[in-house]
Design a protein around this motif. Structure first.
Motif, PDB file in Angstrom:
ATOM      1  N   ASP A  58      13.045 -34.050 -15.933  1.00  0.00           N
ATOM      2  CA  ASP A  58      14.164 -34.960 -16.070  1.00  0.00           C
ATOM      3  C   ASP A  58      15.422 -34.308 -15.496  1.00  0.00           C
ATOM      4  OD1 ASP A  58      14.942 -33.092 -17.970  1.00  0.00           O
ATOM      5  OD2 ASP A  58      15.391 -34.557 -19.511  1.00  0.00           O
ATOM      6  N   THR A  59      16.446 -35.109 -15.220  1.00  0.00           N
ATOM      7  CA  THR A  59      17.719 -34.612 -14.706  1.00  0.00           C
ATOM      8  C   THR A  59      18.852 -35.424 -15.319  1.00  0.00           C
ATOM      9  OG1 THR A  59      16.706 -34.053 -12.583  1.00  0.00           O
ATOM     10  CG2 THR A  59      19.095 -34.159 -12.642  1.00  0.00           C
ATOM     11  N   ILE A  60      19.861 -34.741 -15.809  1.00  0.00           N
ATOM     12  CA  ILE A  60      21.085 -35.369 -16.271  1.00  0.00           C
ATOM     13  C   ILE A  60      22.173 -34.964 -15.286  1.00  0.00           C
ATOM     14  CG2 ILE A  60      22.819 -35.456 -18.105  1.00  0.00           C
ATOM     15  CD1 ILE A  60      20.542 -34.774 -20.069  1.00  0.00           C
ATOM     16  N   GLY A  61      22.961 -35.935 -14.814  1.00  0.00           N
ATOM     17  CA  GLY A  61      23.975 -35.620 -13.830  1.00  0.00           C
ATOM     18  C   GLY A  61      25.306 -36.294 -14.105  1.00  0.00           C
ATOM     19  N   ALA A  90      27.602 -41.110 -14.072  1.00  0.00           N
ATOM     20  CA  ALA A  90      26.755 -40.374 -15.011  1.00  0.00           C
ATOM     21  C   ALA A  90      25.366 -41.001 -14.957  1.00  0.00           C
ATOM     22  CB  ALA A  90      27.313 -40.458 -16.429  1.00  0.00           C
ATOM     23  N   TYR A  91      24.325 -40.156 -14.910  1.00  0.00           N
ATOM     24  CA  TYR A  91      22.964 -40.698 -14.822  1.00  0.00           C
ATOM     25  C   TYR A  91      21.978 -39.800 -15.559  1.00  0.00           C
ATOM     26  CZ  TYR A  91      21.902 -37.148 -11.313  1.00  0.00           C
ATOM     27  OH  TYR A  91      21.711 -35.948 -10.668  1.00  0.00           O
ATOM     28  N   TYR A  92      20.825 -40.395 -15.864  1.00  0.00           N
ATOM     29  CA  TYR A  92      19.705 -39.665 -16.455  1.00  0.00           C
ATOM     30  C   TYR A  92      18.450 -40.107 -15.716  1.00  0.00           C
ATOM     31  CZ  TYR A  92      16.215 -38.047 -19.785  1.00  0.00           C
ATOM     32  OH  TYR A  92      15.141 -37.424 -20.366  1.00  0.00           O
ATOM     33  N   SER A  93      17.763 -39.190 -15.098  1.00  0.00           N
ATOM     34  CA  SER A  93      16.556 -39.496 -14.336  1.00  0.00           C
ATOM     35  C   SER A  93      15.349 -38.877 -15.045  1.00  0.00           C
ATOM     36  CB  SER A  93      16.686 -38.920 -12.921  1.00  0.00           C
ATOM     37  OG  SER A  93      15.548 -39.220 -12.160  1.00  0.00           O
ATOM     38  N   PRO A 104      18.587 -44.642 -14.924  1.00  0.00           N
ATOM     39  CA  PRO A 104      19.722 -45.483 -15.310  1.00  0.00           C
ATOM     40  C   PRO A 104      21.018 -44.706 -15.066  1.00  0.00           C
ATOM     41  CG  PRO A 104      18.652 -44.591 -17.260  1.00  0.00           C
ATOM     42  CD  PRO A 104      17.857 -44.123 -16.064  1.00  0.00           C
ATOM     43  N   ALA A 105      22.062 -45.419 -14.634  1.00  0.00           N
ATOM     44  CA  ALA A 105      23.343 -44.781 -14.358  1.00  0.00           C
ATOM     45  C   ALA A 105      24.483 -45.730 -14.688  1.00  0.00           C
ATOM     46  CB  ALA A 105      23.421 -44.380 -12.890  1.00  0.00           C
ATOM     47  N   ILE A 106      25.621 -45.137 -15.030  1.00  0.00           N
ATOM     48  CA  ILE A 106      26.865 -45.886 -15.161  1.00  0.00           C
ATOM     49  C   ILE A 106      27.859 -45.250 -14.197  1.00  0.00           C
ATOM     50  CG2 ILE A 106      26.482 -46.681 -17.509  1.00  0.00           C
ATOM     51  CD1 ILE A 106      28.340 -44.449 -18.475  1.00  0.00           C
ATOM     52  N   TYR A 107      28.781 -46.061 -13.697  1.00  0.00           N
ATOM     53  CA  TYR A 107      29.754 -45.561 -12.726  1.00  0.00           C
ATOM     54  C   TYR A 107      31.061 -46.324 -12.883  1.00  0.00           C
ATOM     55  CZ  TYR A 107      28.459 -49.790 -10.247  1.00  0.00           C
ATOM     56  OH  TYR A 107      28.211 -51.098  -9.930  1.00  0.00           O
ATOM     57  N   GLY A 108      32.107 -45.779 -12.321  1.00  0.00           N
ATOM     58  CA  GLY A 108      33.396 -46.439 -12.384  1.00  0.00           C
ATOM     59  C   GLY A 108      34.349 -45.859 -11.375  1.00  0.00           C
ATOM     60  N   THR A 126      17.599 -47.683 -11.193  1.00  0.00           N
ATOM     61  CA  THR A 126      16.728 -47.559 -10.033  1.00  0.00           C
ATOM     62  C   THR A 126      15.357 -47.102 -10.486  1.00  0.00           C
ATOM     63  OG1 THR A 126      17.405 -45.278  -9.580  1.00  0.00           O
ATOM     64  CG2 THR A 126      18.618 -47.010  -8.451  1.00  0.00           C
ATOM     65  N   ALA A 127      14.345 -47.560  -9.778  1.00  0.00           N
ATOM     66  CA  ALA A 127      12.968 -47.189 -10.062  1.00  0.00           C
ATOM     67  C   ALA A 127      12.317 -46.698  -8.783  1.00  0.00           C
ATOM     68  CB  ALA A 127      12.193 -48.367 -10.622  1.00  0.00           C
ATOM     69  N   LYS A 128      11.620 -45.572  -8.870  1.00  0.00           N
ATOM     70  CA  LYS A 128      10.915 -45.002  -7.724  1.00  0.00           C
ATOM     71  C   LYS A 128       9.436 -44.989  -8.061  1.00  0.00           C
ATOM     72  CE  LYS A 128      12.034 -41.120  -5.095  1.00  0.00           C
ATOM     73  NZ  LYS A 128      12.337 -39.691  -5.050  1.00  0.00           N
ATOM     74  N   PHE A 129       8.639 -45.624  -7.197  1.00  0.00           N
ATOM     75  CA  PHE A 129       7.195 -45.718  -7.397  1.00  0.00           C
ATOM     76  C   PHE A 129       6.485 -44.824  -6.387  1.00  0.00           C
ATOM     77  CE2 PHE A 129       9.070 -49.725  -8.668  1.00  0.00           C
ATOM     78  CZ  PHE A 129       8.538 -49.904  -9.932  1.00  0.00           C
ATOM     79  N   LYS A 130       5.555 -44.016  -6.854  1.00  0.00           N
ATOM     80  CA  LYS A 130       4.724 -43.176  -5.980  1.00  0.00           C
ATOM     81  C   LYS A 130       3.268 -43.523  -6.227  1.00  0.00           C
ATOM     82  CE  LYS A 130       7.720 -39.160  -5.695  1.00  0.00           C
ATOM     83  NZ  LYS A 130       7.815 -37.718  -5.894  1.00  0.00           N
ATOM     84  N   PHE A 131       2.560 -43.843  -5.143  1.00  0.00           N
ATOM     85  CA  PHE A 131       1.143 -44.179  -5.264  1.00  0.00           C
ATOM     86  C   PHE A 131       0.307 -43.262  -4.428  1.00  0.00           C
ATOM     87  CE2 PHE A 131       3.457 -48.087  -6.102  1.00  0.00           C
ATOM     88  CZ  PHE A 131       2.921 -48.446  -7.314  1.00  0.00           C
TER      89      PHE A 131
END
Length: 131
Positions: A58-61, A90-93, A104-108, A126-131
């Motif tokens: 995970d990543t918090i930014g 601010a986001y959490y991945s 999910p992210a919030i911005y201003g 945002t959603a990233k799909f890997k197949f």
């Protein structure tokens, strides 16, 4: 006739956890002999990111910066030095499963376009799909 300079730097700790990754940037733009509304402007940003804090992968930014924007004119005709356009995020991945990453992210922003009434706040997923 324009001269632009940009400086970017990035640092990542050897181990993940409490100490964040740090990125920083600075831009400067000078224009002479043109019909634009500004002669000089500058901007900067700083970003912080923490990996593997709550769970693996995970990543918090967090990020904050000023805009290189004609509304932030340092010199020139019609300079608007009383404006201070800026953006933040601010986001959490995290990995939902082996194939799906969600962020999910919030911005201003403040003084984004041309006056102090141009503030904004939003959210995005945002959603990233890997197949």
């Amino acid at each position: 006739n324009a001269t632009a300079y940009a400086l970017r730097t990035y640092w990542r700790p050897e181990e993940t956890g409490v100490i964040p990754e740090v990125s920083f940037g600075f831009d400067n733009l000078s224009m002479q002999g043109n019909h634009s509304r500004f002669e000089e402007a500058s901007s900067w940003f700083i970003g912080l990111g923490w990996k593997d804090v709550a769970r693996p992968d995970d990543t918090i930014g967090l990020a904050y910066g000023s805009l290189l924007n004609p509304t932030q004119m340092a010199e020139g005709a019609g300079a608007t030095n009383d404006l201070d356009p800026s953006l933040w995020e601010a986001y959490y991945s995290f990995m939902l499963n082996d194939s799906v990453q969600l962020t999910p992210a919030i911005y201003g922003g403040n003084d984004v376009h041309s006056d102090k009434a141009d503030d904004l706040v939003g959210a995005v997923l945002t959603a990233k799909f890997k197949f």
